[in-house]
Scaffold this motif. Structure first.
Motif: not given
Ligand code: NAD
Ligand code: LMR
Length: 336
Positions: A13, A16, A18-19, A43-44, A48, A89, A114, A131, A135, A157, A247
Motif C-alpha cells: 500500500g 496510499g 498511510i504509506g 508493493l502496490e 497504485g 498496510v 502475501q 495495519v 488488522a 497494530l 486516520s
Molecule cells: P489508502 O486507500 O490511501 O491506501 C491503500 C493502498 O493500498 C492503495 O494505494 C492501494 O492501491 C493499496 N493496495 C490495495 N491492495 C493492495 C495489495 N494487494 N498489495 C499492495 N497494495 C495494495 O488507505 P490508507 O489510508 O493508507 O489505509 C490503509 C489501511 O489501513 C486501510 O485498511 C485502513 O482501514 C487501515 N488503517 C488501520 C489502522 C490501524 O490502527 N490498524 C489505522 C488507520 C487505517
C-alpha cells in the motif's frame, strides 16, 4: 565500528495515504534507529504503482543518508524476497453495499498470497505488522499462509489505540504522555477493544486513585465507562467524521512506534500490540489479540500475571468473542 548491514523493509500500500506518511519516517531512521540503514521495497497493485513510483522519486530527492535503495513492485514474491520487516498496510476498504464477509473474503485474497510470499522468501528474522483492516484477522490470514514462519512474527497494530488512550488520559489527568505507564489495549482493533486503566500510573501515582480522589468513585467509574473507553474505542470513527477520511499520520506514527519498540525494546514499561495468544488471560491460543506487551531481546512478550477484575474480564471476553467470529468467518471461507 563496521557499518551496519541495511535492513530490508517491505511496505504494501506504498502508494496510499498511510504509506506516504510512513516512508519518509522510515528512511529518516525514526523506525529502526539513527544508525540502521534501510532498503525499501514498495508493493502496490498495478493501479497504485505510479503513486508508489512518485513517492520513490521524492525519497531520492530527500537525500536520506540511511536510505540505501528503493524498489517498486506489483508482485508480492520479489517484494518480500529477503525482507526483514514487512508493513502490511494495503488493504481493500469497505465499499457501499459490502457485507463483513465480502470484506474478509476480499482481504483474504490479499493477505493469503502475501503470507505465502513471506513464507517463500522473507529473511529468517522477518517481523510483520498488519495495519490494513480488519488488522487482527488479516494478520491471522497472513500467518496461516506462512507455516514456516513462527506465528509470533505476525502482529497487528493496536499501538494507535494505545497512543489514543495515552492522549485522552494525559488530557484528563493533566500530565504529559511521557509520564504515563501501565495502559493496555486488549482485544480487537475495533470498537469492541478494551482500553484498560486498572494498572495505569501518572508520574508513578495510580490513575484510578488520582481520578477517584478528584471525581469520587462513582464519578471515576462514569468517566471511565461512558467517556474514556468509548472515546478511545470509537476514535477511528471520530477521525473519519471530523477529517472526512480515516486516520493517516497518527496511524503511520503508531506503526513506527510498534516496530521501533519491537526491535529496540521497551525500557519505559509495557505497551500494547496484537500478538498471537499463548492462552494468556483466557484468550484462546492462536488468536491475534491485543495484550500488554514488552519487547525482550527483540521479541514481544505478553506481560504475565496482571490482576484482571470481573469488569475487565467481561470486556476482554466481548472483544475476543468478536475475534473468534472473524476467525470462524475466514475459516468458513477457506482462508485459514
Ligand atoms: P489508502 O486507500 O490511501 O491506501 C491503500 C493502498 O493500498 C492503495 O494505494 C492501494 O492501491 C493499496 N493496495 C490495495 N491492495 C493492495 C495489495 N494487494 N498489495 C499492495 N497494495 C495494495 O488507505 P490508507 O489510508 O493508507 O489505509 C490503509 C489501511 O489501513 C486501510 O485498511 C485502513 O482501514 C487501515 N488503517 C488501520 C489502522 C490501524 O490502527 N490498524 C489505522 C488507520 C487505517
Ligand atoms: C482507525 O482506527 O483510525 C482505523 O482503523 C480506521 C477505522 O476504520 O477506524
Amino acid at each position: 565500528m563496521a557499518a551496519k548491514k541495511p535492513v530490508t523493509v517491505t511496505l504494501t500500500g506504498a502508494g496510499g495515504q498511510i504509506g506516504y506518511a510512513l516512508l519518509f519516517r522510515i528512511a529518516s531512521g525514526a523506525m529502526l534507529g539513527p544508525d540502521t540503514p534501510v532498503r525499501l521495497n514498495l508493493l502496490e497493485i498495478p493501479q497504485g504503482v505510479r503513486a508508489a513510483e512518485g513517492a520513490a522519486l521524492e525519497l531520492q530527492d530527500s537525500a536520506f543518508p540511511l536510505l540505501h535503495g528503493v524498489e517498486v513492485f506489483d508482485d508480492p514474491n520479489p517484494a518480500f524476497d529477503g525482507a526483514n520487516v514487512a508493513l502490511l498496510v494495503g488493504a481493500r476498504p469497505r465499499a457501499a453495499g459490502m457485507e463483513r464477509g465480502d470484506l474478509l473474503a476480499a482481504n483474504g485474497g490479499i493477505f493469503g498470497p502475501q503470507g505465502a510470499a513471506i513464507n517463500a522468501g522473507a529473511a529468517d528474522d522477518i517481523r510483520v505488522v498488519v495495519v490494513g483492516n480488519p488488522a487482527n484477522t488479516n494478520a491471522l490470514i497472513a500467518a496461516s499462509n506462512a507455516p514456516d514462519v513462527p506465528a509470533e512474527r505476525f502482529t497487528a497494530l493496536t499501538r494507535l489505540d494505545h497512543n489514543r488512550a495515552l492522549g485522552q488520559l494525559a488530557a484528563t489527568v493533566g500530565s504529559r504522555v511521557g509520564e504515563l505507564r501501565g495502559v493496555t489495549i486488549w482485544g480487537n482493533h475495533s470498537a469492541t477493544q478494551f482500553p484498560d486503566l486498572a494498572h495505569a500510573t501518572a508520574a508513578g501515582d495510580s490513575v484510578s486513585a488520582l481520578l477517584t480522589a478528584r471525581l469520587g468513585a462513582d464519578g471515576y467509574r462514569a468517566w471511565l465507562v461512558e467517556e474514556f473507553i468509548p472515546r478511545v474505542a470509537k476514535r477511528g470513527a471520530e477521525i473519519i467524521e471530523v477529517r472526512g477520511s480515516s486516520s493517516v499520520a497518527s496511524a503511520a506514527s503508531a506503526t513506527i512506534d510498534h516496530l521501533h519498540d519491537w526491535v529496540l525494546g521497551t525500557p519505559d514499561g509495557w505497551t500494547s500490540a496484537a500478538v498471537v495468544s499463548d492462552g494468556s488471560y483466557g484468550v484462546p491460543e492462536g488468536l491475534i489479540s491485543s495484550f500488554p506487551v514488552e519487547s525482550v531481546d527483540g521479541a514481544w512478550r505478553i506481560v504475565p500475571g496482571l490482576d484482571v477484575d470481573e469488569f475487565a474480564r467481561g470486556r476482554i471476553a466481548a472483544s475476543v468473542a468478536e475475534l473468534e467470529e472473524e476467525r470462524a468467518a475466514v475459516r468458513a471461507l477457506g482462508l485459514i
